[in-house]
Design an enzyme around this catalytic site. Structure first.
Site, PDB file in Angstrom:
ATOM      1  N   SER A 108      42.434  42.028  44.217  1.00 23.96           N
ATOM      2  CA  SER A 108      42.073  40.465  43.901  1.00 23.96           C
ATOM      3  C   SER A 108      43.280  39.662  43.225  1.00 23.96           C
ATOM      4  CB  SER A 108      40.998  40.840  42.917  1.00 23.96           C
ATOM      5  OG  SER A 108      40.650  39.475  42.609  1.00 23.96           O
ATOM      6  N   TYR A 149      36.888  43.514  35.272  1.00 25.47           N
ATOM      7  CA  TYR A 149      37.025  43.593  36.883  1.00 25.47           C
ATOM      8  C   TYR A 149      38.561  43.337  37.280  1.00 25.47           C
ATOM      9  CZ  TYR A 149      37.177  41.911  41.618  1.00 25.47           C
ATOM     10  OH  TYR A 149      37.297  41.543  42.942  1.00 25.47           O
TER      11      TYR A 149
END
Length: 246
Positions: free
Chosen positions: A141, A155
Site C-alpha cells: 500500500s 495498517y
C-alpha cells in the site's frame, strides 16, 4: 502450452477479485482463497471460468498455517503445480488514531497482513524452489510510506513490513529462479472503505490525489498481471507504486 497456476488470497472482492479476472484473461488458472463470502467467491470463480481459466475457491484464513497449506494443496491437486502467488488478503480495522485502536484490532491486522503474507510466501517458496521458477507478487500500500496518521497507522506499519518482505525475499529467492515483487496501491475504490467505517472515503480523498480520483481495482490488477508476466522477467525486489501520484 501449460497455463500458469496462480494462488490469489483475498480473491472474492475488491482488488483480489479484479486480479483473479485479469489473470484469467491473461492465461492463468486461479486458486482463489477467501475468508467469508462463499457467494462472492463463486461469482469470481465463474468469471474466471468464463474467461477460459480453471478455478478453485477455498475458504481459508491466511493467518492460519493449516488453512494456507490447504489452499496450496488444493491448488496443486486440482490445477497443477503452483507457479505464482498474489499475496493480496489484507484488513485495516476501523479508521482512527492508534491511541484509540483496540488491541484485538491491532492483533488481527498484524496477523492477516504480516503473518498471513509470510505464511503464504513460505509455502510458495517451498513449492517453487525445487522447481527453479515462480513469481510472488505482494499487495502492499502507498500507506507504507505515507504513514496514514489519524486513519490507520497500524495498517501502514504492516504494509511497510510487506515491503521489507518483498525486498528481502527477492534477494533470498533470486538465485533459485523466483521473482518477488509488490504493488503498492493508493486509495482505490473498493468496499474496504465501508468495512473501515467510511464508505465514501475513496472519493473524499480525490482532491488530495494528483490525478484527482481514486484508483479502480482493474488498474491495480493490470500492474499485478504485468509483474507476473514474462515481460517483467528481469524485475524483482521492486515495489511498484500505483497510487495516482501519491
Amino acid at each position: 502450452m501449460t497455463r500458469p497456476v496462480t494462488v490469489v488470497t483475498g480473491g472474492s472482492r475488491g482488488i483480489g477479485a479484479a486480479v483473479c479476472l485479469r489473470l484469467a484473461a491473461d492465461g492463468h488458472d486461479v486458486a482463489l482463497g477467501y475468508v467469508r463470502d462463499a457467494g462472492a467467491a463463486e461469482t469470481v470463480a465463474e468469471g474466471v471460468r468464463a474467461a477460459g481459466g480453471r478455478c478453485v475457491a477455498v475458504r481459508m484464513d491466511t493467518s492460519v498455517a493449516a488453512d494456507v497449506d490447504r489452499l496450496f494443496d488444493t491448488a496443486e491437486d486440482r490445477l497443477g503445480p503452483v507457479t505464482g502467488l498474489v499475496n493480496n488478503a489484507g484488513v485495516t480495522g476501523p479508521l482512527g488514531r492508534l491511541a484509540d485502536t483496540d488491541t484485538a484490532v491491532l492483533r488481527r491486522v498484524v496477523d492477516v497482513n504480516v503473518l498471513g503474507a509470510l505464511l503464504c510466501a513460505r509455502r510458495a517458496a517451498r513449492l517453487m524452489t525445487p522447481r527453479g521458477t515462480g513469481v510472488i507478487v505482494n499487495v502492499s500500500s502507498a500507506a507504507a510510506t505515507l504513514g496514514s496518521p489519524g486513519e490507520y497507522v497500524h495498517y501502514a506499519a504492516t504494509k511497510a513490513a510487506v515491503d521489507a518482505l518483498t525486498v528481502g525475499l527477492a534477494k533470498e529467492l533470486g538465485p533459485d529462479g523466483i521473482r518477488v515483487t509488490a504493488v503498492a496501491p493508493g486509495t482505490t475504490d473498493t468496499d474496504i472503505h465501508a468495512a473501515m467505517g467510511a464508505p465514501d472515503r475513496a472519493h473524499q480523498a480525490a482532491p488530495r490525489i494528483p490525478l484527482r480520483r481514486p484508483g479502480q481495482p482493474e488498474e491495480i490488477a493490470a500492474a499485478v498481471s504485468w509483474l507476473m508476466s514474462p515481460d517483467a522477467s528481469y524485475t524483482t525486489g521492486t515495489v511498484l507504486r500505483v497510487a495516482g501520484g501519491m
